[in-house]
Design a protein around this motif. Structure first.
Motif, PDB file in Angstrom:
ATOM      1  N   ASP A  22      58.753  75.469  -0.632  1.00  0.00           N
ATOM      2  CA  ASP A  22      59.281  76.608  -1.393  1.00  0.00           C
ATOM      3  C   ASP A  22      59.229  76.364  -2.896  1.00  0.00           C
ATOM      4  O   ASP A  22      59.197  77.316  -3.687  1.00  0.00           O
ATOM      5  CB  ASP A  22      60.736  76.891  -0.984  1.00  0.00           C
ATOM      6  N   THR A  23      59.236  75.098  -3.294  1.00  0.00           N
ATOM      7  CA  THR A  23      59.347  74.777  -4.721  1.00  0.00           C
ATOM      8  C   THR A  23      58.107  74.122  -5.308  1.00  0.00           C
ATOM      9  O   THR A  23      58.017  73.971  -6.526  1.00  0.00           O
ATOM     10  CB  THR A  23      60.551  73.833  -4.955  1.00  0.00           C
ATOM     11  N   THR A  24      57.154  73.743  -4.468  1.00  0.00           N
ATOM     12  CA  THR A  24      55.999  72.979  -4.947  1.00  0.00           C
ATOM     13  C   THR A  24      54.704  73.571  -4.404  1.00  0.00           C
ATOM     14  O   THR A  24      54.632  73.946  -3.234  1.00  0.00           O
ATOM     15  CB  THR A  24      56.095  71.501  -4.514  1.00  0.00           C
ATOM     16  N   GLU A  25      53.706  73.636  -5.257  1.00  0.00           N
ATOM     17  CA  GLU A  25      52.398  74.137  -4.833  1.00  0.00           C
ATOM     18  C   GLU A  25      51.364  73.004  -4.841  1.00  0.00           C
ATOM     19  O   GLU A  25      51.588  71.946  -5.408  1.00  0.00           O
ATOM     20  CB  GLU A  25      51.933  75.265  -5.764  1.00  0.00           C
ATOM     21  N   ASN A  26      50.268  73.281  -4.184  1.00  0.00           N
ATOM     22  CA  ASN A  26      49.085  72.403  -4.216  1.00  0.00           C
ATOM     23  C   ASN A  26      49.277  71.062  -3.508  1.00  0.00           C
ATOM     24  O   ASN A  26      48.520  70.119  -3.761  1.00  0.00           O
ATOM     25  CB  ASN A  26      48.649  72.151  -5.667  1.00  0.00           C
ATOM     26  N   ILE A  27      50.272  70.940  -2.637  1.00  0.00           N
ATOM     27  CA  ILE A  27      50.389  69.728  -1.836  1.00  0.00           C
ATOM     28  C   ILE A  27      49.270  69.731  -0.798  1.00  0.00           C
ATOM     29  O   ILE A  27      49.080  70.697  -0.069  1.00  0.00           O
ATOM     30  CB  ILE A  27      51.752  69.659  -1.121  1.00  0.00           C
ATOM     31  N   THR A  28      48.526  68.640  -0.741  1.00  0.00           N
ATOM     32  CA  THR A  28      47.436  68.555   0.249  1.00  0.00           C
ATOM     33  C   THR A  28      47.714  67.535   1.341  1.00  0.00           C
ATOM     34  O   THR A  28      47.009  67.511   2.352  1.00  0.00           O
ATOM     35  CB  THR A  28      46.110  68.192  -0.430  1.00  0.00           C
ATOM     36  N   ALA A  29      48.736  66.674   1.133  1.00  0.00           N
ATOM     37  CA  ALA A  29      49.006  65.634   2.132  1.00  0.00           C
ATOM     38  C   ALA A  29      50.471  65.222   2.089  1.00  0.00           C
ATOM     39  O   ALA A  29      51.145  65.375   1.066  1.00  0.00           O
ATOM     40  CB  ALA A  29      48.118  64.413   1.901  1.00  0.00           C
ATOM     41  N   VAL A  30      50.953  64.698   3.224  1.00  0.00           N
ATOM     42  CA  VAL A  30      52.327  64.197   3.344  1.00  0.00           C
ATOM     43  C   VAL A  30      52.287  62.778   3.894  1.00  0.00           C
ATOM     44  O   VAL A  30      51.605  62.509   4.885  1.00  0.00           O
ATOM     45  CB  VAL A  30      53.167  65.086   4.284  1.00  0.00           C
ATOM     46  N   PHE A  31      53.027  61.895   3.233  1.00  0.00           N
ATOM     47  CA  PHE A  31      53.264  60.548   3.766  1.00  0.00           C
ATOM     48  C   PHE A  31      54.683  60.536   4.311  1.00  0.00           C
ATOM     49  O   PHE A  31      55.657  60.571   3.558  1.00  0.00           O
ATOM     50  CB  PHE A  31      53.088  59.502   2.671  1.00  0.00           C
ATOM     51  N   ALA A  32      54.817  60.529   5.647  1.00  0.00           N
ATOM     52  CA  ALA A  32      56.122  60.482   6.304  1.00  0.00           C
ATOM     53  C   ALA A  32      56.477  59.034   6.599  1.00  0.00           C
ATOM     54  O   ALA A  32      55.647  58.284   7.114  1.00  0.00           O
ATOM     55  CB  ALA A  32      56.101  61.306   7.589  1.00  0.00           C
ATOM     56  N   PHE A  33      57.714  58.641   6.302  1.00  0.00           N
ATOM     57  CA  PHE A  33      58.087  57.228   6.408  1.00  0.00           C
ATOM     58  C   PHE A  33      58.219  56.727   7.835  1.00  0.00           C
ATOM     59  O   PHE A  33      58.317  55.532   8.053  1.00  0.00           O
ATOM     60  CB  PHE A  33      59.373  56.965   5.628  1.00  0.00           C
ATOM     61  N   ASN A  34      58.268  57.634   8.808  1.00  0.00           N
ATOM     62  CA  ASN A  34      58.167  57.208  10.211  1.00  0.00           C
ATOM     63  C   ASN A  34      57.683  58.383  11.056  1.00  0.00           C
ATOM     64  O   ASN A  34      57.604  59.524  10.578  1.00  0.00           O
ATOM     65  CB  ASN A  34      59.480  56.609  10.744  1.00  0.00           C
ATOM     66  N   ASP A  35      57.370  58.113  12.300  1.00  0.00           N
ATOM     67  CA  ASP A  35      56.755  59.125  13.154  1.00  0.00           C
ATOM     68  C   ASP A  35      57.720  60.245  13.529  1.00  0.00           C
ATOM     69  O   ASP A  35      57.298  61.375  13.771  1.00  0.00           O
ATOM     70  CB  ASP A  35      56.211  58.477  14.435  1.00  0.00           C
TER      71      ASP A  35
END
Length: 345
Positions: free
Chosen positions: A249-262
């Motif tokens: 809702d607050t950020t644009e242009n994110i192409t990837a996510v690094f999640a700290f666990n599964d």
């Protein structure tokens, strides 16, 4: 004849009684047979079998099945494994480590015993200690090390630098996660973290690794979102869903996510699906843990395996002095590439 419906705790007791009574003295029935007999899910049977393994009653043999462990009335030596509470054994990483330690200790004519209270420990009972976590402040580590002649190993942490330790290289893990996304063309990367404000822990190290790579590559922008730990305890997947929704809702242009666990990654997948965003076509995901379910998500998760088996084997060798004086060893995690990352270069 109708089959019984049985709940998890009673199921564990039933299987435990069959083993201790000698009803099962060799190989256990297959998981499919147990599922059919007790009319429970495959996951419930697996959970019970895992707990039986952690209790030292059974052991898995790859490709052959699960067998009852022969129990000596008086093992030659005991190795104490300390943790703050027995719930630690429900953490997949420590469950894997424990199972591997159990398989390796017979070579040294040893068995494990769990304990959670240092005040009631009989120092003469154990030949050595394995620590799953930071000891309470009232424990004199110098005195403890002297009593065990240094035969103490910390697993996956290094809160007491004077003691030997074997741990997964979480700084390297965080660095490599961002590097892998970078090589696939990603520059605007959301990082879903937890507990990084607590200092000396695995999540803090993962974030430090991610920051290190970003500092070396000025064109990388990391968008850190800390997930409320109390929500992670109560509603783990929903907690990361909420965090992702706020981020989008607050950020644009994110192409990837690094999640700290599964588990966090599961919430990310759910939140993106609710937004009709496809993984990896719209947003890529990389994670850590290589939990059993990670290969069955849609799409299967690219994640890091912390190499629990190697950590366990190294811990046992270090405990019994088979590593030529090595005292602090880091084990590199393995990247497990699946289908959740798209190359956008």
């Amino acid at each position: 004849m109708s089959k019984r419906v049985i709940h998890y705790r009673k199921l564990y007791q039933e299987l435990e009684n069959r083993i201790l009574s000698g009803f099962w003295a060799d190989k256990l029935p297959s998981q499919s047979q147990l599922t059919a007999e007790f009319q429970v899910s495959h996951n419930t049977i697996k959970k019970v079998i895992d707990q039986l393994k952690n209790s030292g009653l059974v052991a898995g043999h790859q490709g052959k099945g699960v067998y009852v462990v022969e129990r000596n009335s008086s093992p030659a030596v005991l190795v104490g494994i300390w943790m703050r509470h027995l719930g630690v054994l429900s953490v997949p990483f420590y469950s894997r480590v424990t199972e591997s330690i159990r398989q390796d200790l017979p070579e040294y004519h040893a068995e494990v015993e769990f304990f959670t209270d240092f005040e009631s420990i009989n120092m003469q009972r154990y030949c050595g200690l394995i620590l799953y976590g930071q000891c309470p402040d009232n424990v004199d580590m110098e005195n403890l090390a002297a009593n065990f002649h240094g035969r103490i190993v910390q697993v996956n942490h290094n809160f007491a630098p004077q003691l030997p330790a074997v741990y997964s290289n979480n700084l390297y893990c965080g660095y490599m996660a961002i590097e892998h996304l970078y090589k696939n063309g990603h520059r605007n990367i959301a990082v879903l973290t937890r507990d990084t404000n607590l200092g000396n822990n695995i999540f803090c190290y993962r974030w430090q690794g991610a920051e290190k790579f970003a500092a070396e590559h000025p064109d990388v922008k990391l968008l850190k979102t800390e997930i409320d730990p109390s929500m992670l305890q109560a509603i783990p997947c929903q907690a990361s869903e909420i965090a992702v929704k706020k981020l989008l809702d607050t950020t644009e242009n994110i192409t990837a996510v690094f999640a700290f666990n599964d588990v966090i990654a599961l919430g990310v997948l759910s939140a993106l699906q609710q937004r009709h965003l496809k993984v990896p076509d719209d947003i890529s995901i990389i994670s850590v843990d290589d939990r059993d379910f990670s290969q069955f998500t849609n799409p299967p998760l690219t994640t890091f395996n912390e190499n629990a088996e190697k950590i366990a084997k190294t811990t046992v060798k270090m405990l019994f002095g088979d590593l030529n004086g090595s005292r602090q060893l880091t084990i590199e995690p393995r990247l497990v590439e699946r289908a959740s990352i798209k190359n956008i270069s």
